[in-house]
Write a protein that holds these residues in place. Structure first.
Motif, PDB file in Angstrom:
ATOM      1  N   ALA A   1       0.846  -1.199   0.000  1.00 31.29           N
ATOM      2  CA  ALA A   1       0.000   0.000   0.000  1.00 31.29           C
ATOM      3  C   ALA A   1       0.878   1.244   0.000  1.00 31.29           C
ATOM      4  O   ALA A   1       0.626   2.193  -0.754  1.00 31.29           O
ATOM      5  CB  ALA A   1      -0.927  -0.006   1.216  1.00 31.29           C
ATOM      6  N   PHE A   2       1.912   1.240   0.823  1.00 33.04           N
ATOM      7  CA  PHE A   2       2.835   2.375   0.891  1.00 33.04           C
ATOM      8  C   PHE A   2       3.513   2.599  -0.460  1.00 33.04           C
ATOM      9  O   PHE A   2       3.576   3.718  -0.963  1.00 33.04           O
ATOM     10  CB  PHE A   2       3.882   2.136   1.982  1.00 33.04           C
ATOM     11  N   LEU A   3       3.997   1.521  -1.075  1.00 39.21           N
ATOM     12  CA  LEU A   3       4.656   1.622  -2.378  1.00 39.21           C
ATOM     13  C   LEU A   3       3.690   2.074  -3.469  1.00 39.21           C
ATOM     14  O   LEU A   3       4.066   2.826  -4.370  1.00 39.21           O
ATOM     15  CB  LEU A   3       5.319   0.295  -2.742  1.00 39.21           C
ATOM     16  N   ALA A   4       2.429   1.629  -3.385  1.00 40.25           N
ATOM     17  CA  ALA A   4       1.423   2.057  -4.362  1.00 40.25           C
ATOM     18  C   ALA A   4       1.158   3.556  -4.251  1.00 40.25           C
ATOM     19  O   ALA A   4       1.052   4.254  -5.267  1.00 40.25           O
ATOM     20  CB  ALA A   4       0.129   1.272  -4.160  1.00 40.25           C
ATOM     21  N   LYS A   5       1.062   4.066  -3.018  1.00 37.07           N
ATOM     22  CA  LYS A   5       0.845   5.510  -2.829  1.00 37.07           C
ATOM     23  C   LYS A   5       2.039   6.300  -3.354  1.00 37.07           C
ATOM     24  O   LYS A   5       1.867   7.312  -4.043  1.00 37.07           O
ATOM     25  CB  LYS A   5       0.618   5.835  -1.348  1.00 37.07           C
ATOM     26  N   LEU A   6       3.232   5.830  -3.055  1.00 34.97           N
ATOM     27  CA  LEU A   6       4.444   6.510  -3.515  1.00 34.97           C
ATOM     28  C   LEU A   6       4.535   6.473  -5.042  1.00 34.97           C
ATOM     29  O   LEU A   6       4.878   7.477  -5.676  1.00 34.97           O
ATOM     30  CB  LEU A   6       5.670   5.847  -2.877  1.00 34.97           C
ATOM     31  N   ALA A   7       4.198   5.331  -5.636  1.00 34.70           N
ATOM     32  CA  ALA A   7       4.224   5.210  -7.100  1.00 34.70           C
ATOM     33  C   ALA A   7       3.190   6.128  -7.742  1.00 34.70           C
ATOM     34  O   ALA A   7       3.483   6.820  -8.731  1.00 34.70           O
ATOM     35  CB  ALA A   7       3.975   3.765  -7.515  1.00 34.70           C
ATOM     36  N   LEU A   8       1.987   6.167  -7.182  1.00 28.05           N
ATOM     37  CA  LEU A   8       0.950   7.045  -7.709  1.00 28.05           C
ATOM     38  C   LEU A   8       1.410   8.495  -7.673  1.00 28.05           C
ATOM     39  O   LEU A   8       1.291   9.217  -8.666  1.00 28.05           O
ATOM     40  CB  LEU A   8      -0.347   6.892  -6.906  1.00 28.05           C
ATOM     41  N   PHE A   9       1.966   8.917  -6.549  1.00 25.57           N
ATOM     42  CA  PHE A   9       2.452  10.288  -6.428  1.00 25.57           C
ATOM     43  C   PHE A   9       3.522  10.574  -7.471  1.00 25.57           C
ATOM     44  O   PHE A   9       3.441  11.563  -8.204  1.00 25.57           O
ATOM     45  CB  PHE A   9       3.013  10.545  -5.021  1.00 25.57           C
ATOM     46  N   ASN A  10       4.528   9.712  -7.549  1.00 29.01           N
ATOM     47  CA  ASN A  10       5.646   9.969  -8.452  1.00 29.01           C
ATOM     48  C   ASN A  10       5.238   9.962  -9.911  1.00 29.01           C
ATOM     49  O   ASN A  10       5.660  10.828 -10.682  1.00 29.01           O
ATOM     50  CB  ASN A  10       6.787   8.981  -8.177  1.00 29.01           C
ATOM     51  N   VAL A  11       4.406   9.026 -10.322  1.00 29.60           N
ATOM     52  CA  VAL A  11       3.971   8.972 -11.717  1.00 29.60           C
ATOM     53  C   VAL A  11       3.168  10.218 -12.076  1.00 29.60           C
ATOM     54  O   VAL A  11       3.423  10.860 -13.101  1.00 29.60           O
ATOM     55  CB  VAL A  11       3.158   7.687 -11.996  1.00 29.60           C
ATOM     56  N   THR A  12       2.210  10.586 -11.241  1.00 27.54           N
ATOM     57  CA  THR A  12       1.364  11.734 -11.572  1.00 27.54           C
ATOM     58  C   THR A  12       2.130  13.049 -11.528  1.00 27.54           C
ATOM     59  O   THR A  12       1.934  13.903 -12.398  1.00 27.54           O
ATOM     60  CB  THR A  12       0.140  11.815 -10.639  1.00 27.54           C
TER      61      THR A  12
END
Length: 184
Positions: free
Chosen positions: A104-115
């Motif tokens: 979940a933490f990695l998904a949030k970080l990935a979402l932030f970085n990609v967007t």
């Protein structure tokens, strides 16, 4: 929302919150507020998902993002709102349901970085806004990475703060708001 789920309440509440969101974004014309106000503006939209439903929240997010692009001349703030801060409060708790927690933490970080990278790329390549890195010349070629690192640290603080803002809203504001509505 059970007893208050009338269409008129939903439309009125969404209209008010979208208006608040856009008014907050208007203050993004103040240069130091370009990054802060999109984050606050997204909270107005989150209250819609909390009071009515996530579907209404996403519809209101789309409306507020469109209005921001039409009414707010600060394109950088508009893009960061549209690409991340406007919808992240709506999806944060959905992402946190992923287990194990590290995913979940990695998904949030990935979402932030990609967007954020997409928004930054649009600003720097398509809109050719070179002033984004203004003031970071002393970092040389590493300026982008310094900015990106600082953005990630800021995101982690924002994510932590949202958890507490959600709790405070649910514990103190929402019960008082709902009590006032029941009286009317």
């Amino acid at each position: 929302m059970s007893s208050r789920s009338s269409l008129s309440f939903n439309i009125a509440y969404c209209g008010i919150m979208v208006a608040f969101s856009v008014i907050i974004m208007l203050a993004a014309l103040i240069p130091s507020m370009t990054y802060v106000l999109p984050a606050f503006s997204g909270l107005c939209i989150w209250t819609i998902s909390e009071q009515i439903s996530r579907k209404w929240g996403f519809l209101s997010y789309a409306a507020s993002a469109a209005l921001c692009f039409i009414l707010i001349p600060e394109i950088e703030a508009d893009l960061y709102y549209a690409f991340f801060f406007g919808f992240y409060p709506l999806v944060k708790e959905l992402i946190e349901k992923i287990s194990p927690k590290i995913l979940a933490f990695l998904a949030k970080l990935a979402l932030f970085n990609v967007t954020i990278v997409i928004a930054f790329w649009i600003l720097s390549h398509i809109l050719n806004l070179d002033q984004i890195l203004e003031g970071l010349e002393s970092f040389g070629d590493a300026a982008v990475y310094v900015l990106w690192g600082a953005a990630n640290v800021t995101f982690l603080l924002y994510d932590f703060a949202l958890r507490h803002i959600f709790y405070a809203f649910r514990k103190w504001i929402k019960p008082k708001f709902n009590k006032k509505l029941r009286k009317n």
